[in-house]
Enzyme design. Sequence first.
Site, mmCIF file in Angstrom:
data_model
loop_
_atom_site.group_PDB
_atom_site.id
_atom_site.type_symbol
_atom_site.label_atom_id
_atom_site.label_comp_id
_atom_site.label_asym_id
_atom_site.label_seq_id
_atom_site.Cartn_x
_atom_site.Cartn_y
_atom_site.Cartn_z
ATOM 1 N N GLU A 1 -11.808 0.450 -10.560
ATOM 2 C CA GLU A 1 -11.389 -0.517 -11.581
ATOM 3 C C GLU A 1 -12.218 -0.449 -12.860
ATOM 4 O O GLU A 1 -11.680 -0.547 -13.970
ATOM 5 C CB GLU A 1 -11.417 -1.930 -11.007
ATOM 6 C CG GLU A 1 -10.327 -2.214 -9.996
ATOM 7 C CD GLU A 1 -10.610 -1.622 -8.633
ATOM 8 O OE1 GLU A 1 -9.644 -1.431 -7.848
ATOM 9 O OE2 GLU A 1 -11.799 -1.336 -8.320
ATOM 10 N N ARG B 1 0.738 3.831 -3.312
ATOM 11 C CA ARG B 1 0.087 5.121 -3.060
ATOM 12 C C ARG B 1 1.095 6.242 -2.821
ATOM 13 O O ARG B 1 1.029 7.290 -3.490
ATOM 14 C CB ARG B 1 -0.849 5.009 -1.851
ATOM 15 C CG ARG B 1 -1.941 3.965 -2.011
ATOM 16 C CD ARG B 1 -2.934 4.012 -0.867
ATOM 17 N NE ARG B 1 -3.724 2.786 -0.787
ATOM 18 C CZ ARG B 1 -5.021 2.735 -0.488
ATOM 19 N NH1 ARG B 1 -5.688 3.835 -0.252
ATOM 20 N NH2 ARG B 1 -5.641 1.572 -0.417
ATOM 21 N N GLU C 1 0.825 -1.210 0.000
ATOM 22 C CA GLU C 1 0.000 0.000 0.000
ATOM 23 C C GLU C 1 0.860 1.261 0.000
ATOM 24 O O GLU C 1 0.543 2.248 -0.673
ATOM 25 C CB GLU C 1 -0.931 0.006 1.220
ATOM 26 C CG GLU C 1 -1.953 -1.108 1.242
ATOM 27 C CD GLU C 1 -3.052 -0.964 0.193
ATOM 28 O OE1 GLU C 1 -3.028 0.014 -0.582
ATOM 29 O OE2 GLU C 1 -3.933 -1.845 0.149
ATOM 30 N N ASP D 1 -5.043 -9.979 -8.209
ATOM 31 C CA ASP D 1 -5.290 -9.100 -9.354
ATOM 32 C C ASP D 1 -4.047 -8.494 -10.010
ATOM 33 O O ASP D 1 -3.731 -8.749 -11.175
ATOM 34 C CB ASP D 1 -6.280 -8.004 -8.964
ATOM 35 C CG ASP D 1 -5.947 -7.319 -7.640
ATOM 36 O OD1 ASP D 1 -4.897 -7.617 -7.033
ATOM 37 O OD2 ASP D 1 -6.762 -6.479 -7.190
#
Length: 579
Positions: free
Chosen positions: A482, A173, A169, A313
């Site tokens: 998405e 980010r 993360e 993913d």
Amino acid sequence: MLLMIFGLAYLMLTHTSSPHSFSGGLAKGTNLSEESMKHGSTKLGRFWRKPPRLPPRLSPDEKGTNNKTINELVRLNADPIWIERQQKVKEAFLHAWSGYKKYAMGYDELMPLSQRGVDGLGGLGATVVDALDTAMIMGANEVVSEAGSWIETHLSDKISKKGQVNLFETTIRVLGGLLSAYHLSGGGQQTNSMREGPKPIFYLETARKLADRLLVAFTSSPTPIPFSDVVLHDPSAHRAPDGLSSTSEVSTLQLEFNYLSTVCGDPKYSMEAMKVLEHMKNLPKVEGLVPIYISPDSGEFSGENIRLGSRGDSYYEYLIKIWLQQGSSRDANFTYLHDMYEEAMQGVRHLLVQTSIPNGLVFVGELPYGQKGSFSPKMDHLVCFLPGTLALGATKGITKEKAMKDNLLKFDDLENLKLAEDLAKTCFEMYSVTSTGLAPEIAYFHTKEYTEGGLDGGNKGSKFVDDIIIKHADRHNLLRPETVESLFVLYRITEDPKYREWGWQIFEAFEKYTKVESGGYSSLEDVTELPPRRRDKMETFYLGETLKYLYLLFGDSSIFPLDKFVFNTEAHPLPIKGN
């Protein structure tokens, strides 16, 4: 004779230059800016000396001669409807930022209903960094100044003193946001084209300080698979409570670390990150598909659960994007990434793709117990990244028309493009089938083997109301990006206007049901009920991804061309090598 010479000189000095023309978002001609005129430049000086030729930049935030961004200038010839709609998205971004600035500045996230901030991502001001390049792209200069000032004043100190953060993360980010801001503010060009915020080098130095601490996740592990968490102030790293790392998390760091090595000239970042994929290349797979957990102690996959939703993913997304990132410098050392991607997409088509009944929506399911176990018709909203990735992998970022004309598409590319369009349709219907027009976090699909009654999305007028099943625990919406990400990519590649229209419908639903009047936007508890109950959370990715992709979807396609830029999984654009 002398009179003729002076007359000719006079005509040359007073002749009005032709207007700028733009191609790919860049001015072909060069005029003196108003700024330079203020500092004493004259027409006579321009006559005798051409201005220096600057390296081309495809960022929409370069300034034109009238102090407009390039994005604003190229839009002068665009459809007025889409200019207006793009402006609506910018207004939504400013509304989201206003709530965050008012109630949560410096915290990771805004809780818009209770009007306070919360640190759920390690306390590095994640919303500030995630939103910064969106503000740059939109030309929201006041936000650029406010965010840049906060980063300059506070972030470096927080990196030195904060405790535990998640490697993945924080990389996508914060590190990704800083690196994108470095590029968009003029990094590597000895100029700050934004005029607002810190100098580009500051973003780079802060990114490097953060990356130096994150590296301990790699160097502490006994295998090339990094630990999942880092304590910044030590720095030290440790395993997740169950000892495992997520497959997607360890394989979704490389775009950022590769770009950092490129711009700072130190290969250590790229070397550590790429060891992960070089190691995974040799692990056993199921037709290119991989389980969603991997052990940093053994270096082996754990369990048999295969899915393209959470924890799986972006492994597939980064295989093709890291390969594309190499640009003209691609060589045999990176071919394995493209091969792994192609094998995986063949596996997706063979093992995970099915069609719903009664109306034939194409969806991607899961194999929770591996290839020999039963198929689950469950599809996370997160899987809706896949249409965009498939299209990008097929044409390498150029339009389908150009790829077809130049005979660049193989049979597998055409198959992937068809699947991309079919899945994008399904992802959109996951929105339109609900009462609110917003998608649930997870959907199931009615098949010959699976059905559940009384769990539709609430929109009885939808053709697909009997195809999509939404369980009570899965009905929340987190403002996820998405689907609009894939609509953006597919519009760029196919040039089909329906993707813009679908994006606009989704944006209108966000505006209608998630906007908080006092500032910010909220997640929803249940997208099937009216009025929907709200959750007290505005995710950082609503500013960093969702609104950015909508803005770009409605804008000029020459801005951030997909064969020149690659977007990390948090929508932070990084330049492809050689561009």
